[in-house]
Design an enzyme around this catalytic site. Structure first.
Site, PDB file in Angstrom:
ATOM      1  CG  HIS A 161      61.400 -19.834 -21.656  1.00  0.00           C
ATOM      2  ND1 HIS A 161      62.078 -18.665 -21.892  1.00  0.00           N
ATOM      3  CD2 HIS A 161      60.595 -20.009 -22.747  1.00  0.00           C
ATOM      4  CE1 HIS A 161      61.707 -18.156 -23.075  1.00  0.00           C
ATOM      5  NE2 HIS A 161      60.815 -18.960 -23.607  1.00  0.00           N
ATOM      6  CD  GLU A 217      61.502 -16.136 -25.874  1.00  0.00           C
ATOM      7  OE1 GLU A 217      61.346 -17.318 -26.215  1.00  0.00           O
ATOM      8  OE2 GLU A 217      60.740 -15.552 -25.073  1.00  0.00           O
ATOM      9  CG  HIS A 238      61.364 -22.228 -27.091  1.00  0.00           C
ATOM     10  ND1 HIS A 238      62.142 -21.306 -27.754  1.00  0.00           N
ATOM     11  CD2 HIS A 238      60.473 -21.502 -26.362  1.00  0.00           C
ATOM     12  CE1 HIS A 238      61.736 -20.080 -27.446  1.00  0.00           C
ATOM     13  NE2 HIS A 238      60.723 -20.168 -26.611  1.00  0.00           N
ATOM     14  CD  GLU A 239      57.615 -22.872 -24.068  1.00  0.00           C
ATOM     15  OE1 GLU A 239      57.837 -22.208 -23.042  1.00  0.00           O
ATOM     16  OE2 GLU A 239      57.290 -22.343 -25.145  1.00  0.00           O
ATOM     17  CG  HIS A 289      54.161 -13.123 -29.828  1.00  0.00           C
ATOM     18  ND1 HIS A 289      53.776 -14.194 -30.608  1.00  0.00           N
ATOM     19  CD2 HIS A 289      55.064 -13.606 -28.951  1.00  0.00           C
ATOM     20  CE1 HIS A 289      54.423 -15.275 -30.218  1.00  0.00           C
ATOM     21  NE2 HIS A 289      55.221 -14.955 -29.218  1.00  0.00           N
ATOM     22  CE1 TYR A 325      66.804  -6.715 -26.105  1.00  0.00           C
ATOM     23  CE2 TYR A 325      65.524  -4.691 -26.295  1.00  0.00           C
ATOM     24  CZ  TYR A 325      65.601  -6.070 -26.362  1.00  0.00           C
ATOM     25  OH  TYR A 325      64.488  -6.806 -26.670  1.00  0.00           O
ATOM     26  NE  ARG A 378      60.375 -10.880 -25.727  1.00  0.00           N
ATOM     27  CZ  ARG A 378      59.749 -10.836 -24.558  1.00  0.00           C
ATOM     28  NH1 ARG A 378      59.258 -11.942 -24.022  1.00  0.00           N
ATOM     29  NH2 ARG A 378      59.607  -9.706 -23.919  1.00  0.00           N
TER      30      ARG A 378
HETATM   31  O1  X8Z Z   1      56.128 -17.753 -28.967  1.00  0.00           O
HETATM   32  C1  X8Z Z   1      57.086 -18.494 -29.056  1.00  0.00           C
HETATM   33  C2  X8Z Z   1      57.330 -19.562 -27.975  1.00  0.00           C
HETATM   34  C3  X8Z Z   1      56.998 -19.081 -26.617  1.00  0.00           C
HETATM   35  S1  X8Z Z   1      58.086 -17.849 -26.066  1.00  0.00           S
HETATM   36  C4  X8Z Z   1      56.488 -20.790 -28.257  1.00  0.00           C
HETATM   37  N1  X8Z Z   1      57.932 -18.421 -30.127  1.00  0.00           N
HETATM   38  C5  X8Z Z   1      57.764 -17.445 -31.208  1.00  0.00           C
HETATM   39  C6  X8Z Z   1      56.542 -17.724 -32.046  1.00  0.00           C
HETATM   40  O2  X8Z Z   1      56.077 -18.863 -31.983  1.00  0.00           O
HETATM   41  O3  X8Z Z   1      56.074 -16.851 -32.766  1.00  0.00           O
HETATM   42  C7  X8Z Z   1      59.118 -19.246 -30.333  1.00  0.00           C
HETATM   43  C8  X8Z Z   1      59.626 -18.873 -31.709  1.00  0.00           C
HETATM   44  C9  X8Z Z   1      58.985 -17.580 -32.076  1.00  0.00           C
HETATM   45 ZN    ZN Z   2      59.956 -18.615 -25.486  1.00  0.00          ZN
END
Ligand code: X8Z
Ligand code: ZN
Length: 672
Positions: free
Chosen positions: A430, A454, A426-427, A555, A237, A564
């Site tokens: 990107h 993001e 959102h997508e 994640h 960062y 992020r």
């Molecule tokens: O994972 C995502 C996106 C892809 S970068 C669908 N997001 C996070 C989540 O769903 O936990 C967007 C908001 C937060």
């Molecule tokens: Zn995303």
């Protein structure tokens, strides 16, 4: 809604794909198998050698992006053992190349006369790996294998239970979520708890793997000169990891009061709905009752929270469903003869697909109105927009830059509802970032920082005001009065403000795990302690160290850094304010819609075109005039709601206490 996901190499794949990720996943990581270049055999340390290293990294990215992209794309859209094997190999290659180049880049730490461009590129290369791999090939292989296994476990996760007829039926994440999301607010706490448990037991098998995964990544990080993997992550960062920590704390301090007010209101409503025995008046809210598997966004509770019932409906989902049903009727009417059940299934699927395209075009149209190009034909031909009927795919939404020159795609199992419409925006954020910086050298093809990546699409969704939704036919009528404003703000806050503590805590947990502050034997208790502290939620039932609840969030097994998103949820309001200012808008921020505004679009595109070629504060300043991330725009945005919440909470006892060093409290036990 988070979708079920199975991704053999996602964690690693993201390194290259920037699927839903940012700078660490820059194209430099796309570089593939690593025939060790001659330069490495006889390492030089001149400025010219440094230029050559960066050029080599760029060239590998260009040469190998399509090949690696194909392996990962296939692994996520045709889940088979063979596809997994190819993706796992690709992952291993990447780890090897990326770690080797990060190591090589250190050679130039004291080289005088580096050009600013090369110096920046080297910084990015050194910070490149999200999954730092040990140099020992056996350990690197082990790391790649664990990553693959954890992803596979997440994607294959299912909950089996007896159905009404007494037969066992197995549900995937998407189906389990329908029970927890509880959009009709009709499921009982016991039904929801069973579904919540059903999903959370799926991560138990990877608990030990995660421990080893952490050890191996830490070894890789330490070889690159970082204390641990968390320090490497926080290094991306343009400031020291300690400064970054302090920035995150500062931002959290700015927004926490809004969250506390919302928590208080929601707890009160849930207490009234479910009673003291289920939701205590004081203390923690049981995490399964918030309309989301991870309690990360609560807008499914909006009908319960609607401040002024009787205003216009903000229900976009029913309009989207109606469009889809109309599509189906048209297809059915055009069908010749009497359709068999399999014909019907085919028509249903076609209607789903047509509606998904329609929704994606709504999003594309917004970007085009700002001056972005139309999406290439290949986007429509190659994206995966609906869940296929014949095979498993990774449904967790992602955006892909396959070859750094126009083959961009999204992969999303779109359903006709509002959440999915938001996710498409959102997508595409990107995607348009990729397209906007594709002209840069590959090493700079990533976000200014990962929070920027993001935030792009989410910024656009802030323009989807009730008024805008009316214009595009997704809500019937809108009133413009204070009550209607508070209503729509409440709905948005249940997503945007509620997300913040969650967005912060996920990596608070990981950073502590990486640093050893949370020990393997305390993984789950450490997780719940943070959830209690930040979100004020409790587990639905007593948890134990056989559980691995963090692993039930995509994640964690996918190894995608999460801070992020916390940053994005702050930044997107800053971006929106800047775009609105640029467009000449004068009213309250929450009413601003920049659709069709060329000046706002130009400013946005200019920012995206910079990629990661300069430190992010410079890039932020260019758009917003400030060099700091700052929550004042989100506070400004929600001013009317904040006043409403203050008034509503008067006389209530808000807040909660987290018992120090106590095991995670079960839902029924009031917090002390
Ligand atoms: O994972 C995502 C996106 C892809 S970068 C669908 N997001 C996070 C989540 O769903 O936990 C967007 C908001 C937060
Ligand atoms: Zn995303």
């Amino acid at each position: 809604m988070m979708k079920s996901s199975f991704a053999i190499a996602t964690g690693v794949g993201l390194l290259f794909l920037a699927a839903c990720n940012g700078p660490k996943e820059s194209a430099d990581a796309a570089a593939a198998p690593a025939p060790v270049p001659a330069a490495a055999a006889k390492p030089g340390t001149t400025a010219a050698d440094a230029d050559a290293l960066v050029a080599e990294v760029d060239k590998y990215a260009v040469d190998n992006a399509a090949r690696l992209g194909a392996a990962f794309w296939i692994a996520q859209t045709y889940i088979t053992d063979d596809a997994q094997l190819l993706a796992a190999n690709a992952t291993e290659e990447q780890l090897e190349f990326q770690s080797a180049k990060a190591e090589e880049a250190k050679r130039f730490n004291d080289t005088p006369g580096l050009s600013p461009e090369t110096a920046r590129a080297l910084t990015l290369i050194k910070l490149g790996p999200t999954m730092p791999a040990p140099s020992d090939p056996a350990k690197r292989k082990e790391l790649a294998a664990i990553a693959a296994k954890m992803d596979a476990n997440y994607g294959a996760g299912q909950w089996c239970r007896p159905n009404a007829a007494g037969q066992e039926e197995c549900l995937k994440l998407q189906q389990i979520e329908k029970i927890v999301d509880n959009v009709e607010l009709k499921n009982t706490p016991a039904q929801i708890e069973a579904a919540w448990n059903g999903w959370h037991q799926t991560s138990r098998p990877i608990r030990k793997d995660y421990q080893r995964f952490t050890e191996l990544m830490n070894e890789g990080a330490s070889q690159l000169g970082f204390k641990d993997t968390g320090e490497l992550w926080r290094g991306g960062y343009d400031m020291s990891p300690a400064e970054f920590d302090a920035e995150v704390e500062r931002l959290w301090g700015q927004v926490k009061p809004m969250y506390d007010d919302l928590h208080c209101l929601v707890r009160d409503k849930l207490n009234k709905k479910y009673g003291d025995a289920v939701v205590p008046k004081d203390g923690l809210i049981p995490a399964h009752l918030l309309g989301n598997m991870w309690a990360q966004q609560w807008s499914n509770l909006y009908p319960l929270l609607e401040p002024y019932p009787g205003q216009d409906s903000l229900d976009v989902s029913s309009a989207l469903k109606a469009q889809r049903d109309a599509e189906y009727k048209t297809l059915l009417a055009a069908f010749k003869g009497k359709p068999t059940p399999s014909d019907i299934a085919e028509l249903e699927h076609k209607a789903d697909a047509a509606q998904a395209v329609k929704m994606a075009k709504v999003a594309e149209d917004f970007y085009v109105s700002l001056g972005f190009p139309k999406l290439p034909e290949s986007f429509w031909a190659k994206s995966l927009l609906v869940q296929p009927r014949d095979r498993d795919v990774v449904c967790h939404a992602s955006a892909w830059d396959m070859n750094l020159k126009g083959d961009v795609r999204i992969k999303q199992c779109i359903e006709p509802d509002e959440e999915e419409l938001t996710t498409i925006h959102h997508e595409l954020g990107h995607i348009y970032y990729y397209l906007s910086y594709n002209h840069l050298r590959p090493v700079f093809q990533s976000g200014a920082h990962d929070g920027f990546h993001e935030a792009i699409g989410d910024t656009i969704t802030l323009s989807l005001t009730p008024e805008h939704l009316k214009k595009i036919g997704l809500v019937k009528s809108v009133q413009k009065n204070d009550k209607a404003t508070i209503n729509s703000q409440m709905k948005l806050a249940l997503d945007k403000i509620v997300f913040l503590p969650w967005g912060k805590l996920v990596d608070q947990w990981r950073w502590k795990v990486f640093s050893g502050q949370i020990k393997p034997e305390d993984y789950n208790a450490g997780w719940w302690k943070l959830r209690e502290q930040y979100q004020g939620v409790s587990p639905p039932n007593a948890r134990s160290e056989d559980d691995f609840d963090p692993g039930a969030k995509y994640h964690i097994p996918g190894n995608t850094p999460y801070t992020r998103y916390f940053l994005s949820f702050v930044l997107q309001f800053q971006f929106q304010k800047a775009l609105c200012d640029a467009s000449g808008f004068k009213g309250p921020l929450s009413e601003c819609d920049v659709y069709g505004n060329a000046e706002a679009g130009k400013r946005f595109i200019e920012m995206l075109a910079l990629g990661s070629s300069q430190p992010w504060p410079d890039t932020l300043e260019k758009l917003t005039g400030t060099r700091k991330m700052d929550a004042s725009a989100i506070i400004e945005y929600f001013t009317p709601l904040i006043a409403y919440m203050k008034e509503q909470n008067q006389g209530k006892s808000c807040g909660w206490k987290v018992p120090e060093d106590a095991p995670a409290a079960a839902a029924a036990a009031p917090a002390t």
